[in-house]
Design a protein around this motif. Structure first.
Motif, short mmCIF file in Angstrom:
data_model
loop_
_atom_site.label_atom_id
_atom_site.label_comp_id
_atom_site.label_asym_id
_atom_site.label_seq_id
_atom_site.Cartn_x
_atom_site.Cartn_y
_atom_site.Cartn_z
N ALA A 137 15.53 -28.33 -40.92
CA ALA A 137 14.76 -28.69 -41.93
C ALA A 137 13.17 -28.32 -42.03
O ALA A 137 12.37 -28.31 -42.86
CB ALA A 137 14.53 -30.24 -42.50
N ASP B 204 19.21 -31.46 -47.94
CA ASP B 204 18.87 -31.49 -46.63
C ASP B 204 19.17 -33.22 -46.15
O ASP B 204 19.67 -33.49 -45.11
CB ASP B 204 17.58 -31.31 -46.40
N TYR B 205 18.82 -34.02 -47.16
CA TYR B 205 19.05 -35.54 -46.89
C TYR B 205 19.67 -36.11 -48.11
O TYR B 205 19.69 -35.92 -49.44
CB TYR B 205 17.74 -36.22 -46.70
N ARG C 192 26.29 -33.99 -49.86
CA ARG C 192 25.70 -34.10 -48.22
C ARG C 192 25.89 -32.63 -47.75
O ARG C 192 25.02 -32.25 -46.99
CB ARG C 192 26.41 -34.93 -47.26
N MET D 152 23.79 -31.58 -39.97
CA MET D 152 22.48 -30.90 -39.92
C MET D 152 21.40 -31.43 -38.90
O MET D 152 21.40 -32.86 -39.01
CB MET D 152 22.05 -31.14 -41.40
N SER D 153 20.95 -30.62 -38.29
CA SER D 153 19.89 -31.16 -37.29
C SER D 153 18.63 -31.30 -38.03
O SER D 153 18.25 -30.90 -38.96
CB SER D 153 19.67 -30.49 -36.02
N ASP D 154 17.66 -32.26 -37.63
CA ASP D 154 16.27 -32.33 -38.19
C ASP D 154 15.69 -30.96 -38.15
O ASP D 154 15.02 -30.69 -38.96
CB ASP D 154 15.70 -33.55 -37.29
N ALA E 118 16.42 -33.60 -51.17
CA ALA E 118 17.15 -34.81 -50.95
C ALA E 118 17.86 -35.19 -52.24
O ALA E 118 17.55 -34.70 -53.38
CB ALA E 118 16.20 -36.18 -50.63
N GLU F 141 24.98 -38.55 -39.88
CA GLU F 141 24.41 -37.28 -39.94
C GLU F 141 23.06 -37.30 -40.93
O GLU F 141 22.15 -37.95 -40.73
CB GLU F 141 25.61 -36.18 -40.38
N ASN F 142 23.26 -36.28 -41.99
CA ASN F 142 22.17 -36.42 -43.08
C ASN F 142 22.20 -37.68 -44.23
O ASN F 142 21.53 -37.38 -45.12
CB ASN F 142 22.00 -35.11 -43.53
N LEU G 64 12.34 -38.19 -40.76
CA LEU G 64 12.52 -37.28 -41.69
C LEU G 64 11.80 -35.88 -41.35
O LEU G 64 10.43 -36.16 -41.05
CB LEU G 64 12.22 -37.52 -43.09
N ARG H 4 22.87 -44.77 -40.49
CA ARG H 4 22.67 -43.09 -40.88
C ARG H 4 24.10 -42.32 -40.14
O ARG H 4 24.35 -42.72 -39.04
CB ARG H 4 21.52 -42.56 -40.13
#
Length: 259
Positions: free
Chosen positions: A6, A73-74, A69, A1-3, A15, A151-152, A174, A149
């Protein structure tokens, strides 16, 4: 998942916290990380939707991480990345993502400089430099040994002071939504007396959450009603509706200021 996934003004960014440690489940250690992360994440517009407390068992960690996960999202994990034999979180995270794990050169360099004397940088301490392949380091301003970290998924140590330091070091990455607003009304009637009115107010304000928390004040029943939402106008409308309904029931509503 890319930032960027979100983003969006109306999206609820979610989360999950995974607390890893037999000492938590045994009751020997009281967790302090859940309230800290819940409060700090909300400031960023990230809602902590779930918390799981699991043992230091590799298969349980792997299965849990792979489940959450994909749902949130996080994901944040706390515990199990220290120097002892039961610190198996890093290995389990690597298995969850299907990657290898080995000493990270940057982590080794940081720890080498921190301990200075090679005699102090023992083999158990070197274990804290083992990072899953492809992970990026999360700074540890307290005791240097980094989190990471993948990924997410953000993996932190378990010590509350270190968790706080790690979180503040990485929170800039975030991407949140709208922060959750919380308002509290206290009234002087028991839950059973106001339940029907409370349910009707909730039905009329579906974009808010109204929680009911009973207590006794000076030996008499009391209820705190907490209204939560992301839209200030909608939260205010629910508050106003509650005041009208509770006043009709002679429940003496009063709003409790945020401290």
């Amino acid at each position: 998942m890319s930032d960027s996934a979100a983003t969006g003004p109306e999206k609820t960014v979610t989360a999950c916290l995974v607390i890893i440690g037999n000492e938590i489940l045994s009751g020997r250690t009281r967790d302090a990380n859940l309230p800290f992360l819940a409060i700090e994440l909300n400031k960023l517009g990230v809602r902590l939707m779930e918390c799981r407390v699991i043992p230091d068992v590799e298969t349980v960690i792997v299965d849990t991480i792979n489940a959450v996960r994909r749902r949130f999202d996080y994901v944040f994990t706390t515990g199990g990345i220290g120097p002892t034999h039961d610190d198996i979180t890093a290995d389990a995270i690597a298995k969850a993502f299907g990657v290898g794990i080995s000493e990270n050169a940057e982590a080794v360099d940081r720890l080498t400089r921190y301990y200075a004397d090679p005699a102090l940088f023992t083999a158990p301490r070197r274990r804290m430099a083992r990072i899953p392949h492809g992970a990026s380091l999360v700074d540890n301003p307290v005791s240097v040994a980094p989190g990471f970290r993948m990924e997410n998924v953000f993996t932190f140590a378990g010590v509350p002071m270190i968790v706080e330091g790690m979180f503040h070091a990485m929170k800039h990455v975030l991407v949140g939504g709208r922060p959750l607003i919380s308002r509290t009304i206290r009234c002087s009637q028991p839950e059973g007396f106001i339940a029907e009115k409370l349910g009707a107010v909730q039905d009329r304000h579906p974009d808010t959450e109204i929680g009911s928390y009973p207590a006794f004040r000076q030996g008499k029943p009391s209820v705190s009603l907490i209204v939560r939402g992301t839209d200030p106008a909608k939260v205010q409308a629910a508050i106003d509706d509650l005041f009208v309904g509770l006043t009709e029931l002679s429940a003496e509503p009063e709003e409790i200021p945020v401290t």
